[in-house]
Design an enzyme around this catalytic site. Structure first.
Site, mmCIF file in Angstrom:
data_model
loop_
_atom_site.group_PDB
_atom_site.id
_atom_site.type_symbol
_atom_site.label_atom_id
_atom_site.label_comp_id
_atom_site.label_asym_id
_atom_site.label_seq_id
_atom_site.Cartn_x
_atom_site.Cartn_y
_atom_site.Cartn_z
ATOM 1 C CB SER A 153 -0.959 0.154 1.306
ATOM 2 O OG SER A 153 -1.736 1.208 1.264
ATOM 3 C CE1 TYR A 166 -4.358 -2.077 4.677
ATOM 4 C CE2 TYR A 166 -3.301 0.041 4.046
ATOM 5 C CZ TYR A 166 -4.030 -0.957 3.662
ATOM 6 O OH TYR A 166 -4.086 -1.134 2.290
ATOM 7 C CE LYS A 170 -2.196 -4.350 2.538
ATOM 8 N NZ LYS A 170 -2.560 -5.636 1.931
#
Length: 297
Positions: A153, A166, A170
């Site tokens: 991401s 997150y 990632k």
């Protein structure tokens, strides 16, 4: 390439019950792949579960004349990953590519983040991609061929407010890919990571509607199909994809500054900071050995 580059190939797509995963699965099936559509039907935060999302994707694939099978295991356990890979091998006749797309969000500022918020996001994104790839790894090594697509991401590559869990997960995938490209090369295994920008449940609460309208998931899936195919000629690279654009994203190292013979001081580092941080002639490095060679050159 032929019109059906995935003919006689089986592809496992996780999180394929909607959004990007469904788009990937539909395109791969249209290109001849037999697709294992994995999705336990969780809510965006990882709660709940339902069979219908994966079943709907399978129905759409079959309606367009393709072959697919639904799988409802979660990626966050080794047992679930092993089961889905075994289903692909037993029911669809093998496994040639894995698209790690499953994911959840538990966005919260670091000050307010609980251990559970941290752990569950890493369990799905990082551990889940590891488990599924590991479950497929022996098959890929034995047959001398395999393709793995990870989903990283821009939040990991560049940062985003409220997404420390997150982003950490990632970017961990990039490290995993970098190591596995070295181990997989002799077995004909190629691995790449996409950083997609597309309309999905996970971006609806982050991006404004006028931007989301321009981010069709179908503009990401052709890039995924390329990296999952025999035509893929690269390994161990990250790609920013969205809105009809694809670009390579890389970790690079500047030319740097060499300390004087007597060693360096805080003041000398401060005085040379502009030179140290100058990225004009920065280059990506292929692996640890190349980085070491540059250090001592």
């Amino acid at each position: 390439m032929t019109d059906l580059p995935f003919l006689d190939q089986v592809v496992l797509v996780t999180g394929a019950g909607g959004g990007l995963g469904r788009s990937h699965a539909l395109l791969l099936a249209s290109l001849g792949a037999r697709v294992l559509v994995n999705d336990p039907g969780l809510a965006v935060d990882g709660s709940g579960g339902a069979a219908r999302p994966a079943e709907e994707t399978v129905e759409l694939i079959r309606a367009q004349g393709g072959e697919a099978l639904a799988d409802f295991h979660g990626v966050e356990t080794e047992a679930g990953a092993d089961a889905m890979v075994e289903t692909a091998r037993r029911e669809l006749g093998g496994l040639h590519a894995v698209v790690n797309n499953a994911g959840i969000l538990r966005d919260v500022t670091f000050r307010k983040q609980s251990v559970a918020d941290w752990a569950q996001v890493l369990a799905v994104h990082l551990d889940g991609s590891r488990h599924v790839t590991k479950a497929a790894w022996e098959t890929f090594c034995s047959q001398g061929y395999g393709r793995v697509v990870f989903t990283t991401s821009a939040s990991a590559l560049y940062g985003n407010f409220g997404q420390s869990n997150y982003a950490a997960a990632k970017l961990g995938l990039v490290g995993l890919m970098n190591a596995l490209k070295e181990e997989g090369a002799k077995f004909g295994i190629k691995l790449n990571a996409i950083a997609p920008m597309a309309r999905s449940r996970m971006t609806e609460g982050i991006l404004p509607p006028e931007i989301l309208e321009r981010l069709d998931p179908r503009e990401v899936s052709p890039v995924v199909a390329y990296f999952a195919s025999r035509a893929c000629a690269v390994s161990g690279q990250c790609w920013a994809v969205g809105a009809g654009r694809v670009a390579r994203a890389a970790i690079v190292e500047s030319q740097g500054w060499k300390a004087p013979a007597g060693g360096w001081s805080i003041d000398e580092i401060a005085a040379n900071l502009e030179r140290i941080t100058d990225l004009e002639s920065a280059l990506p490095l292929a692996n640890l050995m190349e980085a070491s060679a540059k250090l001592f050159s």
